[in-house]
Design a protein around this motif. Sequence first.
Motif, mmCIF file in Angstrom:
data_model
loop_
_atom_site.group_PDB
_atom_site.id
_atom_site.type_symbol
_atom_site.label_atom_id
_atom_site.label_comp_id
_atom_site.label_asym_id
_atom_site.label_seq_id
_atom_site.Cartn_x
_atom_site.Cartn_y
_atom_site.Cartn_z
ATOM 1 N N UNK A 197 10.920 21.821 3.315
ATOM 2 C CA UNK A 197 9.669 21.999 2.347
ATOM 3 C C UNK A 197 8.935 21.045 1.954
ATOM 4 N N UNK A 198 9.924 19.574 1.950
ATOM 5 C CA UNK A 198 8.745 18.385 1.669
ATOM 6 C C UNK A 198 8.120 17.978 2.822
ATOM 7 N N UNK A 199 8.870 18.069 3.801
ATOM 8 C CA UNK A 199 7.905 17.304 5.159
ATOM 9 C C UNK A 199 6.769 18.390 5.469
ATOM 10 N N UNK A 200 7.239 19.614 5.533
ATOM 11 C CA UNK A 200 6.284 20.688 6.116
ATOM 12 C C UNK A 200 5.607 21.573 5.080
ATOM 13 N N UNK A 201 4.726 21.153 3.883
ATOM 14 C CA UNK A 201 4.419 21.832 2.982
ATOM 15 C C UNK A 201 3.590 23.319 3.227
ATOM 16 N N UNK A 246 1.402 24.953 1.710
ATOM 17 C CA UNK A 246 0.317 24.903 1.460
ATOM 18 C C UNK A 246 -0.485 24.043 0.944
ATOM 19 N N UNK A 247 -1.758 23.831 0.075
ATOM 20 C CA UNK A 247 -2.171 22.706 -0.287
ATOM 21 C C UNK A 247 -1.480 22.393 -1.797
ATOM 22 N N UNK A 248 -1.939 21.289 -2.364
ATOM 23 C CA UNK A 248 -1.292 20.884 -4.020
ATOM 24 C C UNK A 248 -0.034 20.819 -3.987
ATOM 25 N N UNK A 249 0.886 20.597 -2.994
ATOM 26 C CA UNK A 249 2.424 20.441 -3.088
ATOM 27 C C UNK A 249 2.429 18.882 -3.232
ATOM 28 N N UNK A 250 3.282 18.611 -4.213
ATOM 29 C CA UNK A 250 3.319 17.177 -4.338
ATOM 30 C C UNK A 250 5.034 16.829 -3.980
ATOM 31 N N UNK A 251 5.318 15.963 -3.067
ATOM 32 C CA UNK A 251 6.655 15.482 -2.689
ATOM 33 C C UNK A 251 6.838 13.958 -2.888
ATOM 34 N N UNK A 252 7.952 13.499 -3.056
ATOM 35 C CA UNK A 252 8.235 12.345 -3.204
ATOM 36 C C UNK A 252 9.032 11.672 -2.084
ATOM 37 N N UNK A 253 8.756 10.669 -1.339
ATOM 38 C CA UNK A 253 9.566 10.413 -0.013
ATOM 39 C C UNK A 253 9.909 9.013 -0.248
ATOM 40 N N UNK A 254 11.305 8.589 0.077
ATOM 41 C CA UNK A 254 11.501 7.230 0.330
ATOM 42 C C UNK A 254 11.288 6.901 1.789
ATOM 43 N N UNK A 312 10.087 -2.553 10.911
ATOM 44 C CA UNK A 312 10.474 -4.228 10.778
ATOM 45 C C UNK A 312 10.795 -4.760 9.426
ATOM 46 N N UNK A 313 10.868 -3.674 8.541
ATOM 47 C CA UNK A 313 11.430 -4.089 7.212
ATOM 48 C C UNK A 313 12.983 -3.533 6.765
ATOM 49 N N UNK A 314 13.325 -4.148 5.961
ATOM 50 C CA UNK A 314 14.925 -3.675 5.552
ATOM 51 C C UNK A 314 14.905 -2.905 4.167
ATOM 52 N N UNK A 315 13.619 -3.068 3.404
ATOM 53 C CA UNK A 315 13.791 -2.415 2.157
ATOM 54 C C UNK A 315 12.629 -1.399 2.034
ATOM 55 N N UNK A 316 13.143 -0.168 1.511
ATOM 56 C CA UNK A 316 12.579 1.094 1.583
ATOM 57 C C UNK A 316 11.510 1.050 0.427
ATOM 58 N N UNK A 317 10.451 1.866 0.404
ATOM 59 C CA UNK A 317 9.587 1.928 -0.572
ATOM 60 C C UNK A 317 9.387 3.490 -0.677
ATOM 61 N N UNK A 318 8.794 3.771 -2.029
ATOM 62 C CA UNK A 318 8.689 5.041 -2.686
ATOM 63 C C UNK A 318 7.117 5.640 -2.337
ATOM 64 N N UNK A 319 7.063 6.757 -1.802
ATOM 65 C CA UNK A 319 5.593 7.260 -1.606
ATOM 66 C C UNK A 319 5.561 8.737 -2.213
ATOM 67 N N UNK A 320 4.632 9.018 -2.874
ATOM 68 C CA UNK A 320 4.297 10.258 -3.292
ATOM 69 C C UNK A 320 2.868 10.796 -2.606
#
Length: 490
Positions: free
Chosen positions: A182-186, A188-196, A201-209
């Motif tokens: 559901x998060x990776x393949x929404x 429809x439109x206007x669906x908001x999901x939070x990804x880490x 090349x990096x070792x520290x994740x970041x959060x993306x909305x």
Amino acid sequence: MRWIPVAVLFSILTSCSGDNSWSGLGAKCANPRSGVDPITDKGYPDAKGTLDDEKKFLKAFIDDTYLWYSEVPAADPSQYATATDYFNVLKTTQKTASGSDKDRFHFWQDTAEWEQLSQTGVQAGYGVTWALLATRPPRKAVAAYNEPGSPAANQNVTRGVEVITVDGEDVVNGTNVDKLNAGLFPAGINETHIFQVLDVGLTTPRNVTMTSANVTGTPVQNVHTIDTATGKVGYMLFNDHLATAEKGVVNAVTALKAAGIADLVVDIRYNGGGYLDIASELAYMIAGAQNTNGKIFEQTIFNDKHPSNNPVNGSLISPTPFHTSTVGLSLSRGLALPTLNLAKAYVLTGSGTCSASESLLNGLAGANVQVIQVGSTTCGKPYGFYPEDNCGTTYFSIQFKGVNAKGFGDYSDGFVPGATTTGSFAGCKVADDFSHALGDVNEARLAAALAYRQSATCPTPTSSALLSGGLSGEGRVFKSIFQTNRILRR
């Protein structure tokens, strides 16, 4: 649990209505549409009918036009709750030589969605195409590429970015597959999901909305030249045979011709197909008039009920030529196409290279243009169809097989780089390299093509452990249904 999103791809032809026995059964709908189709500006043809009427149409349609109509098992229509459920079983159950399903491409799509995507390139999502390097635990999902200006591009979700969690659910070993999908393949439109996510090349994740939106695809990207000791090499990333791609490929070839390239690399590793006319246009632009004069691009072969006439539009069966001018998909019809006049083409392929994209390779070979294939085995789809709308659903069932000017079209198990079987191409098997940007001369497949151009030898296979974060392999790339087929226009 397997992690399998529902999207698949195809290549398409289009047609005009003919005198078909099944056409008189159409547009009798359990839930008829009313009003005007916003894409065609024509009124919907639907009349009040029943679910049984819709099933009768499908059975007649398959019996008359399906390439393997004699191999369809008997099925009682009353046992299926919907017309689409019934359609799903109206296909062959035979296997290919490798043991794969002979028909892996039978599908349907909501007509409104199909029309919007095929004509405008617009679809709901984040504008990122995911590659699933492993669909079962331990899973691995990375970005293959994004669309310029999309929600993904704005959040710097670029090639190789790995998804660690989706709305808090662990991608690698999480058990809530529905949440991941559901998060990776929404839907429809206007669906908001939070990804880490984890950048290359990096070792520290970041959060993306990211919030899903209607994203317009850019089917031709990253067109540029590469300087080598033996001349300039052109590169173009060609991702979809959408209608808008006509303008994209013409502009790309125009620019590369002006740059004076000596050779061309066409990157279609994620191109599942679409309009066959665009494949023909690009093949002609690569090969030029001298190589294609008097030759066909692809001959269409229907089932044995229709040896001479097209069962969809009633016309005499005629081949798709090498188009020498635009066909009017996204440029004015009849504009002369630029040509590179090349005797050789380097093509980067993957398992997602399908249908109309495979026709590009096969059509060039039919015109005696040498194809050098670098990457992995293509999907294996020498087949296509005419989309058929009925009652708001567009049905896609295999109706024809395509062969090139030499009569070859037997690649149902795909083109294998460097194989020696009939119809295969010289080249190298090279894993997809997600640790480098597409078009980067250090990206494994492009680097291999450039090296092969110099010495006609393939690189020593590199362990994925030696690439950044193990970001290599042949992932499953999920795109819309339209984007993985050979499609003819009506």
